[in-house]
Scaffold this motif. Structure first.
Motif, short mmCIF file in Angstrom:
data_model
loop_
_atom_site.label_atom_id
_atom_site.label_comp_id
_atom_site.label_asym_id
_atom_site.label_seq_id
_atom_site.Cartn_x
_atom_site.Cartn_y
_atom_site.Cartn_z
N GLU A 17 29.20 -1.97 -4.83
CA GLU A 17 28.90 -0.99 -5.88
C GLU A 17 29.40 -1.49 -7.24
O GLU A 17 28.70 -1.40 -8.25
N ASP A 18 30.62 -2.03 -7.24
CA ASP A 18 31.19 -2.56 -8.49
C ASP A 18 30.36 -3.73 -9.01
O ASP A 18 30.06 -3.83 -10.21
N ARG A 19 29.98 -4.63 -8.10
CA ARG A 19 29.18 -5.80 -8.49
C ARG A 19 27.83 -5.35 -9.06
O ARG A 19 27.37 -5.87 -10.07
N ASP A 20 27.22 -4.35 -8.42
CA ASP A 20 25.92 -3.87 -8.89
C ASP A 20 26.01 -3.28 -10.30
O ASP A 20 25.08 -3.43 -11.09
N ALA A 21 27.12 -2.64 -10.60
CA ALA A 21 27.31 -2.09 -11.95
C ALA A 21 27.33 -3.22 -12.98
O ALA A 21 26.75 -3.09 -14.07
N HIS A 22 27.96 -4.33 -12.64
CA HIS A 22 27.99 -5.47 -13.56
C HIS A 22 26.62 -6.13 -13.67
O HIS A 22 26.24 -6.61 -14.73
N ALA A 23 25.87 -6.14 -12.57
CA ALA A 23 24.51 -6.69 -12.60
C ALA A 23 23.62 -5.87 -13.54
O ALA A 23 22.78 -6.44 -14.24
N LYS A 24 23.82 -4.56 -13.57
CA LYS A 24 23.03 -3.71 -14.48
C LYS A 24 23.30 -4.09 -15.93
O LYS A 24 22.38 -4.12 -16.75
N VAL A 25 24.55 -4.37 -16.26
CA VAL A 25 24.89 -4.78 -17.63
C VAL A 25 24.21 -6.11 -17.94
O VAL A 25 23.66 -6.30 -19.03
N LEU A 26 24.20 -7.02 -16.97
CA LEU A 26 23.57 -8.32 -17.19
C LEU A 26 22.05 -8.20 -17.35
O LEU A 26 21.43 -8.99 -18.05
N ALA A 27 21.45 -7.20 -16.70
CA ALA A 27 20.01 -7.00 -16.78
C ALA A 27 19.59 -6.25 -18.04
O ALA A 27 18.41 -6.28 -18.42
N ALA A 28 20.52 -5.60 -18.70
CA ALA A 28 20.24 -4.82 -19.90
C ALA A 28 19.98 -5.76 -21.09
O ALA A 28 20.26 -6.96 -21.01
N PRO A 29 19.45 -5.21 -22.18
CA PRO A 29 19.28 -6.04 -23.38
C PRO A 29 20.58 -6.76 -23.72
O PRO A 29 21.67 -6.21 -23.57
N PHE A 30 20.45 -7.99 -24.19
CA PHE A 30 21.60 -8.88 -24.38
C PHE A 30 22.56 -8.39 -25.45
O PHE A 30 22.17 -8.06 -26.57
N ASP A 31 23.82 -8.33 -25.06
CA ASP A 31 24.94 -8.08 -25.97
C ASP A 31 26.01 -9.08 -25.54
O ASP A 31 26.56 -8.97 -24.44
N ARG A 32 26.27 -10.07 -26.38
CA ARG A 32 27.11 -11.19 -25.98
C ARG A 32 28.44 -10.76 -25.37
O ARG A 32 28.80 -11.23 -24.30
N ASP A 33 29.18 -9.89 -26.02
CA ASP A 33 30.50 -9.49 -25.51
C ASP A 33 30.39 -8.81 -24.15
O ASP A 33 31.12 -9.15 -23.22
N LYS A 34 29.47 -7.86 -24.05
CA LYS A 34 29.30 -7.16 -22.77
C LYS A 34 28.83 -8.11 -21.68
O LYS A 34 29.29 -8.05 -20.54
N ALA A 35 27.89 -8.99 -22.02
CA ALA A 35 27.34 -9.92 -21.03
C ALA A 35 28.40 -10.89 -20.53
O ALA A 35 28.46 -11.17 -19.33
N GLU A 36 29.23 -11.39 -21.42
CA GLU A 36 30.27 -12.34 -21.00
C GLU A 36 31.27 -11.67 -20.06
O GLU A 36 31.66 -12.24 -19.05
N ARG A 37 31.68 -10.45 -20.40
CA ARG A 37 32.62 -9.73 -19.53
C ARG A 37 31.97 -9.40 -18.19
O ARG A 37 32.57 -9.57 -17.14
N ALA A 38 30.73 -8.93 -18.25
CA ALA A 38 30.02 -8.57 -17.02
C ALA A 38 29.81 -9.78 -16.12
O ALA A 38 29.95 -9.70 -14.90
N ARG A 39 29.49 -10.92 -16.72
CA ARG A 39 29.28 -12.14 -15.94
C ARG A 39 30.57 -12.55 -15.22
O ARG A 39 30.56 -12.86 -14.03
N ALA A 40 31.68 -12.51 -15.93
CA ALA A 40 32.96 -12.88 -15.32
C ALA A 40 33.32 -11.91 -14.19
O ALA A 40 33.76 -12.33 -13.12
N LYS A 41 33.14 -10.62 -14.44
CA LYS A 41 33.46 -9.63 -13.40
C LYS A 41 32.51 -9.74 -12.22
O LYS A 41 32.91 -9.58 -11.07
#
Length: 63
Positions: A17-41
């Motif tokens: 469930e936690d991983r899927d939440a981060h995948a949603k952020v990665l699939a959303a329109p690109f925001d560098r800060d959010k994407a970098e954190r989401a990718r690491a998590k």
């Protein structure tokens, strides 16, 4: 099912469930800060899921 195996499966479900939440952020329109954190998590969660899968596989089978 042993308590230990049951706990491992519950932990795995929670990490999915936690991983899927981060995948949603990665699939959303690109925001560098959010994407970098989401990718690491996401990677961190996937490593943990893989470790839990190995732990589940290492549990003795019960009748």
């Amino acid at each position: 099912m042993s308590d230990r195996l049951d706990n491992l499966k519950k932990a795995r479900d929670r990490m999915l469930e936690d991983r899927d939440a981060h995948a949603k952020v990665l699939a959303a329109p690109f925001d560098r800060d959010k994407a970098e954190r989401a990718r690491a998590k996401f990677v961190e969660m996937q490593v943990l899921i893989d470790a839990i899968d190995r732990a589940i596989a290492g549990e003795p089978a019960t009748a």
